[in-house]
Structure formats: C-alpha cells, structure tokens
Design an enzyme around this catalytic site. Structure first.
Site, short mmCIF file in Angstrom:
data_model
loop_
_atom_site.label_atom_id
_atom_site.label_comp_id
_atom_site.label_asym_id
_atom_site.label_seq_id
_atom_site.Cartn_x
_atom_site.Cartn_y
_atom_site.Cartn_z
N ARG A 96 0.84 -1.20 -0.02
CA ARG A 96 -0.10 0.08 0.01
C ARG A 96 0.83 1.24 0.17
O ARG A 96 1.07 2.29 -1.01
CB ARG A 96 -0.82 0.20 1.49
CG ARG A 96 -2.16 0.91 1.22
CD ARG A 96 -1.65 2.31 1.45
NE ARG A 96 -1.09 2.33 2.82
CZ ARG A 96 -0.53 3.59 3.26
NH1 ARG A 96 -0.46 4.45 2.41
NH2 ARG A 96 0.00 3.39 4.74
N ASP A 97 1.66 1.57 1.06
CA ASP A 97 2.36 2.76 1.13
C ASP A 97 3.44 2.67 0.28
O ASP A 97 3.95 3.85 -0.44
CB ASP A 97 3.13 2.53 2.51
CG ASP A 97 3.36 4.15 3.08
OD1 ASP A 97 3.44 5.24 2.32
OD2 ASP A 97 3.69 4.42 4.32
N HIS A 106 4.70 3.86 13.01
CA HIS A 106 4.86 3.82 11.57
C HIS A 106 6.08 4.93 11.34
O HIS A 106 5.60 6.19 11.31
CB HIS A 106 3.63 4.21 10.74
CG HIS A 106 3.66 4.24 9.45
ND1 HIS A 106 3.17 3.02 8.36
CD2 HIS A 106 4.06 5.25 8.58
CE1 HIS A 106 3.22 3.58 7.25
NE2 HIS A 106 3.83 4.77 7.13
N HIS A 141 9.24 6.53 8.59
CA HIS A 141 10.00 6.42 7.49
C HIS A 141 11.47 6.75 7.71
O HIS A 141 11.83 7.41 8.82
CB HIS A 141 9.23 7.42 6.71
CG HIS A 141 8.14 6.94 5.90
ND1 HIS A 141 7.89 6.99 4.39
CD2 HIS A 141 6.85 6.58 6.41
CE1 HIS A 141 6.50 6.61 4.33
NE2 HIS A 141 5.95 6.37 5.37
N CYS A 184 10.33 8.20 -2.83
CA CYS A 184 10.28 8.41 -4.10
C CYS A 184 11.39 7.47 -4.93
O CYS A 184 12.43 7.37 -4.62
CB CYS A 184 10.72 9.84 -4.47
SG CYS A 184 10.55 10.34 -6.41
N ASN A 192 9.56 3.88 3.68
CA ASN A 192 9.43 3.24 4.78
C ASN A 192 10.69 2.34 5.49
O ASN A 192 11.50 2.31 4.51
CB ASN A 192 8.44 2.02 4.76
CG ASN A 192 6.95 2.49 4.45
OD1 ASN A 192 6.59 2.56 3.38
ND2 ASN A 192 6.26 3.07 5.66
ZN ZN Z 1 3.79 5.88 5.32
#
Ligand code: ZN
Length: 314
Positions: A13-14, A209, A211, A242, A251
């Site tokens: 998803r992410d 969560h 990054h 990106c 992530n």
């Molecule tokens: Zn995220």
C-alpha cells in the site's frame, strides 16, 4: 520464551501507491504468498480509494480477497473515507486503518478538510463498523499522520498529538498508530510522545509507522520499543519513498527491522532468510525501483541463527 513483537508489511500500500508503474495483480498476489510463507502475519494489502484516483490500487478487492484466503494472516486495508470503509466491511477485511493528519495543513492538502472534520469522518466509520455483528467487526486503527513533524507546517505540537489520540480513542478506535509520515521524527521525541500517548489511551495499543527519510527509522523504532510499543510497520526493501530518487528512502526496511528485533531477543515469527528472498520477486516485477537494506548487503552475523535458537529455548 522470547517476547513477541509484531511487524506489519505496508509496502503493497504505502510503497506501491507512490509508483506510476502499475504492478499486475498476479505479481501482488505472488508477493503476498511469498511473505506469508516467510511468516509475515500482518499485511496492509491495499487501500480502498477511488480506482480513478489511484489506478495502482484499483485491484484492491481482488488482492484483498486472495489475502483473506491465507491462513493466519491479518489482512488490513487503508480507508480514506466512509465509502472506503463500506468496501472494506463488505469484503470482510480484518483490520481497517483510517488515517488523519495531526497537522492541519497536511490534512487539508491530503483530504481537503480540517483535522476536526476528519475526526468526525472517523466517528462515522466507527458507527458504520458497529452496524456489523461483533464477530465480524474489523479492528479499527486510527493512524495519526505527521505526528512528529510536517513538510507544510514544520514542527507539530506534541500536546495536539495527545489530544487527537485521546479524541479518536474515545471515539472508538481499537488501536492508535503514530506515523512519522515525512521522516522528521527523532528518537528523543518519539520515546516521549509514545510514552505519553500510551499512558493517555491505555489499554489501547499504540503502533509505530516510521519512514527512514533522514536515516533515523530504526533509531525511532528503538525509542518506541523503550516506551513499550511492540507493533511496527515496515516495507520490503524500504519501498515507499520516491523510487526514482536514490537516497530518498521510504518506509523502514522490513528485513532490517526483523533483524534488529530478532537480535534484541524478540520473536517476530518471521524467517529472515525467506523474507530476503522475496526481494528478488519484487525486483522482477519492478526492475527500476531501488530496494534498500543493510542486511541484504552485509549478510547475517555469524552464529545469528544459533543465537536465535538459544534465545527461543531459554
Ligand atoms: Zn507511510
């Protein structure tokens, strides 16, 4: 007995949502199967967004349906609004993740409404989920994006994070997710905010969560672990930044997270060697996408598996 820690794959998803190149459904399914076989038991499989808005995730139903057939897998999906929650509920996902941004500017840029309006939306999602019989009700996680900083507003007030966490907990969330969406978080702030929010919303679990945008992803996991958090998101090869800008990582890398937790004595239930093998499968599907990770380059330390076995037997 080792203490359990929970790792959720969010790359499907992410990670995929930022890619222009569409991954065919069969390859997403192969990825799901391979991670499931490696022992991953929580996967955010897709997002129920309007297919026209995000063609990459237009096959959400097909991918979710397959995921639901995998034994022991907790299938979660992101939902941006009530319509998405209806789709998630109809297909029977185990977990629904609703996300709003603590930063007003980020929330407006993302969903064109104020944070307060998004909290009202969350209340409607809770009400909808409560129309389902109790044994078929999905677990509802409310994610607080930009909880550690925002590219539009800069610093985010920690008291505001706490207030919103309490508000969505009282509104009916089953879990809170604190997300460092843009990689501004640093360990001292992460530990402090996790401690406070966990105390505020106890006994609700608070998940992390992170990054790795500025290289502090795993340091932030450690900070949240110190505060008592035990559930973390990550993605294969760190997918999610990106993809065409080397260095702009997304992530945290799931392989490195599983290594760190295992080395620290936590049981994640994930076979790291098999997890690393999944990279090749994703590389074949997305040959131009950069995959990150330290463990894949350096390999596991000597005796790592023997140490793990000894810890498990203790
Ligand atoms: Zn995220």
């Amino acid at each position: 007995m080792r203490e359990r820690a929970f790792v959720r794959e969010v790359g499907m998803r992410d990670g995929l949502q930022s890619l222009a190149e569409i991954m065919p459904t069969e390859q997403k399914i192969a990825w799901l199967d391979a991670e499931h076989a490696a022992g991953v038991r929580e996967i955010e499989v897709s997002s129920f967004v309007p297919p026209k808005l995000l063609p990459q995730l237009a096959d959400a139903e097909a991918v979710v349906r397959h995921a639901l057939s995998l034994p022991g897998l907790t299938v979660s999906a992101l939902i941006p609004n009530l319509k998405g929650a209806e789709r998630g509920l109809a297909i029977g996902v185990h977990e629904i993740n609703f996300v709003l941004s603590v930063s007003e500017g980020h929330n407006r840029a993302n969903v064109r409404r104020s944070t307060t309006e998004s909290i009202e939306d969350f209340r409607r999602v809770v009400a909808l989920c409560h129309t389902a019989p109790e044994d078929q009700r999905p677990r509802l996680t409310c994610g607080l994006a930009t909880a550690f900083g925002c590219t539009i507003e800069g610093a985010v007030d920690e008291e505001r994070v706490r207030r919103i966490a309490v508000e969505v907990a009282e509104a009916g969330a089953d879990a809170i997710m604190l997300a460092d969406t843009v990689g501004y978080g640093q360990p001292a702030a992460v530990e402090r905010v996790f401690r406070r929010v966990m105390a505020d919303v106890a006994p609700l679990p608070v998940c992390g969560h992170f990054h790795d945008t500025r290289g502090l992803g795993l340091a932030n996991v450690l900070a949240a672990l110190n505060a008592g958090a035990r559930s973390f998101d990550a993605s294969l090869g760190g997918l999610g930044g990106c993809p065409y800008a080397p260095g702009a990582t997304g992530n945290i890398v799931i392989e490195d997270l599983v290594f760190m937790l295992g080395a620290m004595g936590f049981d994640t239930g994930i076979d790291l060697d098999r997890l690393v093998e999944v990279r090749e499968l994703v590389h074949q599907a997305l040959p131009d996408v950069v995959q990150y990770g330290a463990i894949v380059k350096a390999g596991l330390p000597k005796n790592f598996h023997a140490m793990q076995a000894a810890q498990a037997a203790q």
